[in-house]
Scaffold this active site. Structure first.
Site, PDB file in Angstrom:
ATOM      1  N   ASP A 123       4.075  11.119   0.482  1.00 19.08           N
ATOM      2  CA  ASP A 123       5.347  11.677   0.014  1.00 19.08           C
ATOM      3  C   ASP A 123       6.012  10.639  -0.887  1.00 19.08           C
ATOM      4  O   ASP A 123       5.343   9.712  -1.354  1.00 19.08           O
ATOM      5  CB  ASP A 123       6.229  12.108   1.205  1.00 19.08           C
ATOM      6  N   HIS A 134      -3.405   3.548   5.226  1.00 21.83           N
ATOM      7  CA  HIS A 134      -2.588   2.337   5.308  1.00 21.83           C
ATOM      8  C   HIS A 134      -3.025   1.520   6.523  1.00 21.83           C
ATOM      9  O   HIS A 134      -3.180   2.080   7.614  1.00 21.83           O
ATOM     10  CB  HIS A 134      -1.112   2.726   5.429  1.00 21.83           C
ATOM     11  N   ASP A 193       4.612   4.606   2.425  1.00 21.16           N
ATOM     12  CA  ASP A 193       3.828   4.812   3.651  1.00 21.16           C
ATOM     13  C   ASP A 193       4.605   5.613   4.700  1.00 21.16           C
ATOM     14  O   ASP A 193       4.535   5.324   5.903  1.00 21.16           O
ATOM     15  CB  ASP A 193       3.370   3.458   4.238  1.00 21.16           C
TER      16      ASP A 193
HETATM   17  C1  GAR Z   1      -7.478  -0.890   3.039  1.00 22.28           C
HETATM   18  O1  GAR Z   1      -7.368  -1.548   4.279  1.00 22.28           O
HETATM   19  C2  GAR Z   1      -6.280   0.004   2.814  1.00 22.28           C
HETATM   20  O2  GAR Z   1      -5.759   0.558   3.975  1.00 22.28           O
HETATM   21  C3  GAR Z   1      -5.322  -0.967   2.202  1.00 22.28           C
HETATM   22  O3  GAR Z   1      -6.083  -1.726   1.324  1.00 22.28           O
HETATM   23  C4  GAR Z   1      -7.397  -1.851   1.876  1.00 22.28           C
HETATM   24  C5  GAR Z   1      -8.368  -1.523   0.779  1.00 22.28           C
HETATM   25  O4  GAR Z   1      -9.661  -1.923   1.127  1.00 22.28           O
HETATM   26  N1  GAR Z   1      -4.232  -0.271   1.556  1.00 22.28           N
HETATM   27  C6  GAR Z   1      -2.973  -0.694   1.572  1.00 22.28           C
HETATM   28  O5  GAR Z   1      -2.622  -1.729   2.103  1.00 22.28           O
HETATM   29  C7  GAR Z   1      -1.997   0.220   0.893  1.00 22.28           C
HETATM   30  N2  GAR Z   1      -0.665  -0.058   1.332  1.00 22.28           N
HETATM   31  P1  GAR Z   1     -10.901  -1.479   0.251  1.00 22.28           P
HETATM   32  O6  GAR Z   1     -10.545  -1.736  -1.219  1.00 22.28           O
HETATM   33  O7  GAR Z   1     -12.013  -2.334   0.722  1.00 22.28           O
HETATM   34  O8  GAR Z   1     -11.145  -0.018   0.495  1.00 22.28           O
END
Ligand code: GAR
Length: 204
Positions: free
Chosen positions: A145, A113, A149
């Site tokens: 869980d 996250h 988050d």
């Molecule tokens: C990442 O920064 C991840 O932490 C976030 O989406 C991005 C995906 O990047 N996830 C969330 O925000 C989940 N709540 P990516 O597709 O380039 O790996």
């Protein structure tokens, strides 16, 4: 001696740069895990192209194809289980997995996250951190869980927020750290193994 690598299934919803970090890491001869499948909640995303280039099998479980969240959750769990994962990694997977999924892989689902837990949960971690005016934010890898988050923290990394940051520049800085942390953390989790004691993730 040949040591079997851990089997990792990665679930994605978007660009897949974190998936790419795992694919790149697993190309090293001494990396202890292989991405054995990539699952998505939608077709047509760059993450699926990355899997295809790497020759990794993919599957799609789109919620709109199911009557309700529970049916989707069961289908996602079944599709994931078919690849017998030792660890499931949510890497930019923008859906909440449900009880059927979590019961199938107890303590074996991690997420990443883009904020420092417990601050700024949800879909817009970097935007919310900027709006609050924090000077340090980051990313948190945690055991999934049933909350948003909220699971036990495995590993954080905390880059600074710069005065001239916009959401995109901040998120990109976070992701540079996030990709490295994810590859390292997956390697550590499958090598050391771990147990969950309350909110603590304890390496064995
Ligand atoms: C990442 O920064 C991840 O932490 C976030 O989406 C991005 C995906 O990047 N996830 C969330 O925000 C989940 N709540 P990516 O597709 O380039 O790996």
């Amino acid at each position: 001696m040949i040591v079997a690598r851990a089997r990792v299934v990665v679930l994605v919803s978007g660009g897949g740069t974190n998936l790419q970090a795992l694919l790149d890491a697993s190309a090293a001869i001494d990396y202890p895990a292989n991405v054995v499948a990539v699952g998505a909640d939608r077709p047509g995303i760059a993450a699926l192209d990355r899997a295809a280039v790497a020759g990794i099998p993919t599957f799609i479980a789109a919620p709109s194809h199911y009557n309700d969240h529970r049916s989707w959750d069961v289908a996602l769990a079944n599709a994931t289980a078919a690849y017998r994962p030792d660890l499931v990694v949510l890497a930019g997977f923008m859906r909440l997995v449900g009880p059927a999924f979590l019961e199938r892989f107890p303590g074996l689902v991690i997420n990443t996250h883009p904020a420092l837990s417990p601050a700024f949960p949800g879909m817009h971690g970097p935007r919310d951190a900027l709006a609050y005016g924090v000077k340090i934010t980051g990313c948190t890898i945690f055991i999934v869980d049933d909350g948003i988050d909220t699971g036990p923290v495995v590993a954080p990394v905390a880059p600074p927020v710069l005065d001239n940051d916009a959401e995109a520049s901040l998120h990109e800085r976070i992701k540079e750290h996030e990709r490295e942390l994810l590859a390292l953390t997956v390697a550590e989790l499958v090598t050391d193994r771990y147990r969950i004691e309350g909110r603590k993730v304890v390496r064995r």
